[in-house]
Structures are given as structure tokens and as C-alpha cells.
Design an enzyme around this catalytic site. Structure first.
Site, PDB file in Angstrom:
ATOM      1  N   ARG A 198     -33.928  89.220 -16.342  1.00 48.80           N
ATOM      2  CA  ARG A 198     -34.144  87.782 -16.546  1.00 48.80           C
ATOM      3  C   ARG A 198     -32.968  87.050 -15.947  1.00 48.80           C
ATOM      4  NH1 ARG A 198     -30.441  85.818 -20.118  1.00 48.80           N
ATOM      5  NH2 ARG A 198     -29.817  87.065 -21.943  1.00 48.80           N
ATOM      6  N   ASP A 206     -17.312  86.353 -20.267  1.00 48.38           N
ATOM      7  CA  ASP A 206     -18.666  85.790 -20.306  1.00 48.38           C
ATOM      8  C   ASP A 206     -18.720  84.587 -19.358  1.00 48.38           C
ATOM      9  OD1 ASP A 206     -21.212  84.801 -21.122  1.00 48.38           O
ATOM     10  OD2 ASP A 206     -20.970  85.679 -23.092  1.00 48.38           O
TER      11      ASP A 206
END
Length: 282
Positions: free
Chosen positions: A97, A193
Site C-alpha cells: 500500500r 519514521d
């Protein structure tokens, strides 16, 4: 620089805050919650909308629309939450995704994909221009943080499991060439991140599993500052507001009742951020 809670534990996997300067809004998403929010900085009003899937990034555009990556598609979204598909990638690939994405200095949407199992290097980084798409990196496991130093013409990108920030040269078509490692996370807590960049070119990197954001001078490869949060999983950040001094920070739940993951935080800093770029609607 003490974090302030703006909205407490409203997300499962809060991610990708971005600043719409024209409309004075901060956008962010909840990937697992399949929803997105915006905070109007003029009146502190927050609105939440359901998405049609796992919405992983959202950006301002040059029209009165938002643009977002959802599952395998790039969509335009109006203020009523209506999604209009522009293009899809890897739609036959059930194991990936979209993940992090941002508008680039040229009005394109740069976004990467990830392995849903977070193990295999089957993701890629794409440049979406209007309704066309081009791959610029492959063999990624979790394509993540993105930033540009427009003064030095350096593009920064994170593939989380590699635990480093890579630097690339780039041109007006986002053709990139690797320059080396800008930030090495081997001695840091957690994993890199999302990230943003300030006006001096310092990288602000969120630590998943590390309850902090660290600030790095990528040229000197030196850590220069650190902010700790009452949440283990800090996911991304953006400078917003008048003067671009306020850092808005997203986070994710870790299942612990005492952890404040899933909250949106704000940190008033003495730094000045870089402006957020906008996607050019085709």
C-alpha cells in the site's frame, strides 16, 4: 521545548501532518482508522472525515482541494470528504500500500509504497505528475520520511528498516542520484519514521518506538537537539502557523492505556521551519 497535547488519543495510527499555508490548516491522517483531519489555525476548529481506505498521506494543492494517497491510489478530496481518483499504482499487488508522501518543490506528489508485512523490499518510491506516474526508487520495505533542501538541492528519504536517512541529488524532474547517508540511526532509540526539515537544513526525524524527535545537521552528521514525548510511537511532524515556529507532531497508539500515542502534539520552538509545498492539480 515541551510538547503540548492538542488532541488526546484520537487516532490509532496518526501520521503525516502537513501545513496548508493558503488555508491556514494542519492536515493529518489516521491510517488504520481510515480517516483524516484538519485543524483550522484561525479558530482552532478541527474536522474529521472518513476515507474510503487506508489513507496514508495528505497534502495541500493549488486549488481548494486536498490530495491524498489511499491504498494504491492518488485522490483529490474536497471539503465534504468526496474522493476523486487520479491514478493507481501496484493495484494488482495485494501485499503493498502507499505510505508516506509529500508534494515536491515542482508541484508533483512524491509517495512511496511499503510491504504490508513490513519484511520484504517490494515497495517503491514514485513521482506522480498530474495523471502520470514514474518510479524513482525500488527495493524498499517501508518507504517513509521525505524532505527537500531546496537551497542545496538535496532530497532526503527514509526506508525505515535500513535505520538511516539517505541523501540524493535531484533535478526538476525528480531524477535522483544517491549521495550517501545523512543520518545514521544505529545508535538511536527506535526506528526512523516521518520527518521534516527546517530553514537551516536540519532534519527533524520522528522515532517510532523511541518516544522522541531528534534534530540532525545532515552535513555534519551531528545530532543537535531532541524532544521527548509521552508516547512511544512518534510518527511524523511539520512546521506550521505564523512564522513556521510551531511543530505539529503525530503519533500512534501502542495499546498501553498510560501511553498517549494517537495524540496530536504541538511544540513551540525557536527554530523556523521550511514551507510546505503544494500539489499542482491536473
Amino acid at each position: 521545548m515541551d510538547p503540548e497535547i492538542i488532541f488526546k488519543k484520537i487516532d490509532d495510527l496518526g501520521e503525516g501532518p502537513t501545513f496548508d499555508e493558503k488555508r491556514n490548516r494542519v492536515y493529518w491522517v489516521d491510517i488504520r482508522g481510515k480517516k483524516f483531519h484538519y485543524l483550522n489555525l484561525d479558530n482552532s476548529e478541527m474536522k474529521t472525515f472518513a476515507s474510503i481506505g487506508m489513507i496514508s498521506s495528505i497534502v495541500p494543492t493549488d486549488s481548494n482541494m486536498m490530495a491524498a494517497t489511499v491504498d494504491h491510489g492518488l485522490y483529490l478530496i474536497d471539503d465534504n470528504g468526496k474522493h476523486t481518483l487520479l491514478i493507481e499504482v501496484e493495484k494488482e499487488q495485494k501485499s503493498t500500500r502507499f505510505n508516506d508522501g509529500k508534494a515536491d518543490p515542482f508541484g508533483n506528489y512524491v509517495a512511496g509504497t511499503m510491504d504490508l508485512e513490513e519484511k520484504r523490499p517490494i515497495g517503491s518510491l514514485y513521482v506522480l505528475t498530474g495523471k502520470t506516474i514514474r518510479r524513482i526508487l525500488d527495493n524498499l520495505t517501508i518507504s517513509n520520511g521525505i524532505a527537500w533542501n531546496t537551497k542545496k538541492k538535496v532530497f532526503y528519504h527514509i526506508d525505515t528498516p535500513k535505520r538511516r536517512v539517505e541523501a540524493y541529488s535531484y533535478d526538476s524532474r525528480m531524477n535522483i542520484e544517491r549521495m550517501g547517508t545523512a543520518v545514521d540511526f544505529r545508535n538511536e532509540v527506535g526506528n526512523p519514521d516521518g520527518m521534516t526539515i527546517d530553514a537551516e537544513g536540519n532534519l527533524w526525524v520522528a522515532h517510532w518506538g523511541g518516544n522522541r524527535i531528534t534534530v540532525h545537521d545532515p552535513e555534519k552528521q551531528k545530532k543537535i537537539d531532541e524532544i521527548k514525548f509521552p508516547a512511544q510511537n512518534i510518527t511524523s511532524c511539520v512546521f506550521a502557523g505564523d512564522g513556521l515556529h510551531d511543530l505539529y507532531v503525530s503519533s500512534a497508539s501502542n495499546g498501553n492505556a498510560d501511553d498517549l500515542g494517537g495524540s496530536l502534539f504541538r511544540v513551540k520552538t525557536e527554530y523556523t521551519g521550511s514551507r510546505t509545498f503544494v500539489f499542482s492539480v491536473p
